[in-house]
Structure formats: structure tokens, C-alpha cells
Write a protein that holds these residues in place. Sequence first.
Motif, PDB file in Angstrom:
ATOM      1  N   LYS A 110     -34.998  23.087  28.216  1.00  0.00           N
ATOM      2  CA  LYS A 110     -35.248  21.726  27.735  1.00  0.00           C
ATOM      3  C   LYS A 110     -35.860  21.726  26.339  1.00  0.00           C
ATOM      4  CE  LYS A 110     -35.687  19.420  32.188  1.00  0.00           C
ATOM      5  NZ  LYS A 110     -36.555  18.631  33.071  1.00  0.00           N
ATOM      6  N   GLN A 144     -33.243  22.387  23.663  1.00  0.00           N
ATOM      7  CA  GLN A 144     -32.374  21.206  23.558  1.00  0.00           C
ATOM      8  C   GLN A 144     -33.069  20.096  22.776  1.00  0.00           C
ATOM      9  OE1 GLN A 144     -29.152  21.167  24.396  1.00  0.00           O
ATOM     10  NE2 GLN A 144     -29.084  19.213  23.357  1.00  0.00           N
ATOM     11  N   LYS A 145     -34.368  19.944  22.967  1.00  0.00           N
ATOM     12  CA  LYS A 145     -35.112  18.933  22.209  1.00  0.00           C
ATOM     13  C   LYS A 145     -35.055  19.240  20.716  1.00  0.00           C
ATOM     14  CE  LYS A 145     -38.352  17.747  25.876  1.00  0.00           C
ATOM     15  NZ  LYS A 145     -39.755  17.825  26.333  1.00  0.00           N
ATOM     16  N   ARG A 196     -32.679  20.953  19.184  1.00  0.00           N
ATOM     17  CA  ARG A 196     -31.304  20.672  18.760  1.00  0.00           C
ATOM     18  C   ARG A 196     -31.064  19.165  18.605  1.00  0.00           C
ATOM     19  NH1 ARG A 196     -28.695  25.501  19.229  1.00  0.00           N
ATOM     20  NH2 ARG A 196     -29.518  26.894  20.797  1.00  0.00           N
ATOM     21  N   ASN A 197     -31.698  18.364  19.454  1.00  0.00           N
ATOM     22  CA  ASN A 197     -31.526  16.909  19.387  1.00  0.00           C
ATOM     23  C   ASN A 197     -32.103  16.307  18.112  1.00  0.00           C
ATOM     24  OD1 ASN A 197     -30.125  16.767  21.765  1.00  0.00           O
ATOM     25  ND2 ASN A 197     -31.873  16.116  22.991  1.00  0.00           N
ATOM     26  N   LYS A 226     -31.428  17.233  15.197  1.00  0.00           N
ATOM     27  CA  LYS A 226     -30.251  17.065  14.337  1.00  0.00           C
ATOM     28  C   LYS A 226     -29.290  16.053  14.933  1.00  0.00           C
ATOM     29  CE  LYS A 226     -26.985  17.498  11.378  1.00  0.00           C
ATOM     30  NZ  LYS A 226     -26.962  16.404  10.436  1.00  0.00           N
ATOM     31  N   SER A 227     -29.016  16.166  16.207  1.00  0.00           N
ATOM     32  CA  SER A 227     -28.042  15.281  16.846  1.00  0.00           C
ATOM     33  C   SER A 227     -28.397  13.815  16.676  1.00  0.00           C
ATOM     34  CB  SER A 227     -27.935  15.595  18.342  1.00  0.00           C
ATOM     35  OG  SER A 227     -27.496  16.910  18.532  1.00  0.00           O
ATOM     36  N   HIS A 228     -29.682  13.504  16.701  1.00  0.00           N
ATOM     37  CA  HIS A 228     -30.135  12.122  16.616  1.00  0.00           C
ATOM     38  C   HIS A 228     -30.603  11.761  15.208  1.00  0.00           C
ATOM     39  CE1 HIS A 228     -31.056  12.303  21.222  1.00  0.00           C
ATOM     40  NE2 HIS A 228     -29.811  12.594  20.921  1.00  0.00           N
ATOM     41  N   THR A 257     -33.180  12.598  13.599  1.00  0.00           N
ATOM     42  CA  THR A 257     -34.590  12.230  13.641  1.00  0.00           C
ATOM     43  C   THR A 257     -35.296  12.477  12.313  1.00  0.00           C
ATOM     44  OG1 THR A 257     -34.592  12.773  15.977  1.00  0.00           O
ATOM     45  CG2 THR A 257     -36.737  12.585  14.934  1.00  0.00           C
TER      46      THR A 257
END
Length: 66
Positions: A35, A38-39, A41-42, A44-46, A48
Motif C-alpha cells: 500500500k 502504491q501511495k 506511485r499515486n 504521479k497518477s493523481h 498531486t
Amino acid sequence: NNPGIHTSELIDEARKIMNPDGDDLEILDNRNDDKFSQKVRNIKSHDTIASLVRTVGIRNRQWYLK
């Protein structure tokens, strides 16, 4: 002047600084990461922190401070 850092290196450095534990260390279903990774990596995905960094590449992505 600012060298880039690969996402995997960013995860390693964030892990050293933040010392995740508990749920953050659980491996995600059908994934090779936990987890916490993944946070990271998120980020970039979002998008932020899009105003602070630019990224180069899709696979083997590198992050640079703006």
C-alpha cells in the motif's frame, strides 16, 4: 542542475524517511507492491505535486524538481 530520481528510488527514499508500518506494508491483491509504494506511485497518477516536479518517461520514469 537537479538530477532526476526514478520512481523506485523515490519509493525507497520515502520508505527510509517515513518508516511505514501496519496496513501500509500489506501487499495489494494481484500486485507486486504494498500500500505504501502504491501511495507514492499515486502522487504521479493523481498529479498531486505536478506544480513542483516534472517527470520524464512512462516506464522507468524519472522525477525532477522544477
